[in-house]
Design a protein around this motif. Structure first.
Motif, PDB file in Angstrom:
ATOM      1  N   GLY A  47      27.162  41.419  27.921  1.00 18.15           N
ATOM      2  CA  GLY A  47      26.701  42.655  27.569  1.00 18.15           C
ATOM      3  C   GLY A  47      26.501  43.723  28.487  1.00 18.15           C
ATOM      4  O   GLY A  47      26.853  43.663  29.628  1.00 18.15           O
ATOM      5  N   GLU A  48      25.530  44.607  28.449  1.00 20.45           N
ATOM      6  CA  GLU A  48      25.468  45.725  29.275  1.00 20.45           C
ATOM      7  C   GLU A  48      23.802  45.703  29.727  1.00 20.45           C
ATOM      8  O   GLU A  48      22.900  45.488  28.880  1.00 20.45           O
ATOM      9  CB  GLU A  48      25.574  47.001  28.798  1.00 20.45           C
ATOM     10  CG  GLU A  48      27.031  47.276  28.425  1.00 20.45           C
ATOM     11  CD  GLU A  48      27.243  48.919  28.055  1.00 20.45           C
ATOM     12  OE1 GLU A  48      26.693  49.594  28.266  1.00 20.45           O
ATOM     13  OE2 GLU A  48      28.371  48.932  27.348  1.00 20.45           O
ATOM     14  N   TRP A  49      23.524  46.103  30.706  1.00 17.73           N
ATOM     15  CA  TRP A  49      22.218  45.883  31.310  1.00 17.73           C
ATOM     16  C   TRP A  49      21.981  47.125  32.323  1.00 17.73           C
ATOM     17  O   TRP A  49      22.415  47.034  33.265  1.00 17.73           O
ATOM     18  CB  TRP A  49      22.078  44.484  31.941  1.00 17.73           C
ATOM     19  CG  TRP A  49      20.416  44.352  32.469  1.00 17.73           C
ATOM     20  CD1 TRP A  49      19.732  44.671  33.306  1.00 17.73           C
ATOM     21  CD2 TRP A  49      19.657  43.440  31.367  1.00 17.73           C
ATOM     22  NE1 TRP A  49      18.468  44.230  33.246  1.00 17.73           N
ATOM     23  CE2 TRP A  49      18.361  43.511  32.025  1.00 17.73           C
ATOM     24  CE3 TRP A  49      19.795  42.834  30.377  1.00 17.73           C
ATOM     25  CZ2 TRP A  49      17.350  42.775  31.485  1.00 17.73           C
ATOM     26  CZ3 TRP A  49      18.860  42.004  29.712  1.00 17.73           C
ATOM     27  CH2 TRP A  49      17.575  42.168  30.239  1.00 17.73           C
ATOM     28  N   ASP A  50      21.230  48.078  31.750  1.00 23.24           N
ATOM     29  CA  ASP A  50      20.820  49.208  32.660  1.00 23.24           C
ATOM     30  C   ASP A  50      19.484  49.432  33.039  1.00 23.24           C
ATOM     31  O   ASP A  50      19.188  50.605  33.538  1.00 23.24           O
ATOM     32  CB  ASP A  50      21.636  50.504  32.068  1.00 23.24           C
ATOM     33  CG  ASP A  50      20.947  50.869  30.786  1.00 23.24           C
ATOM     34  OD1 ASP A  50      20.195  50.047  30.141  1.00 23.24           O
ATOM     35  OD2 ASP A  50      21.258  52.137  30.427  1.00 23.24           O
TER      36      ASP A  50
END
Length: 96
Positions: A47-50
């Motif tokens: 996934g994405e991790w910001d």
């Protein structure tokens, strides 16, 4: 039963967040918690991790975790965390 607080922060005002961090250890040591991880450069596996910072804390019970979070001392420093970041956190039960 041990519980864990898993928190993710997106820091947008480092000076405010640093004020929170400066008071954190003194307040935290009064409770039975154990800081397991603080990471500003995690390896993203899926996934994405910001988010800017990830934290994992262990407490011996839900009661002790909530006592820390709702204590007057913690509330006094958390205003700097709130002013300097947005956060998402959960409390999860450990395995017996």
């Amino acid at each position: 039963m041990s519980v864990y607080i898993i928190a993710r922060f997106k820091i947008h005002d480092r000076s405010e967040y640093d004020q929170y961090e400066a008071g954190f250890a003194e307040v935290f040591k009064k409770f039975d918690g154990k800081l397991l991880s603080v990471d500003e450069d995690p390896t993203v596996l899926m996934g994405e991790w910001d988010d800017t910072r990830s934290v994992i804390i262990e407490f011996p019970s839900k009661k002790s975790a909530l006592a820390w979070m709702t204590s007057a001392e913690y509330q006094a420093i958390s205003k700097h965390r709130n002013a300097g970041s947005t956060a998402n956190s959960i409390l999860v039960k450990g395995l017996e």
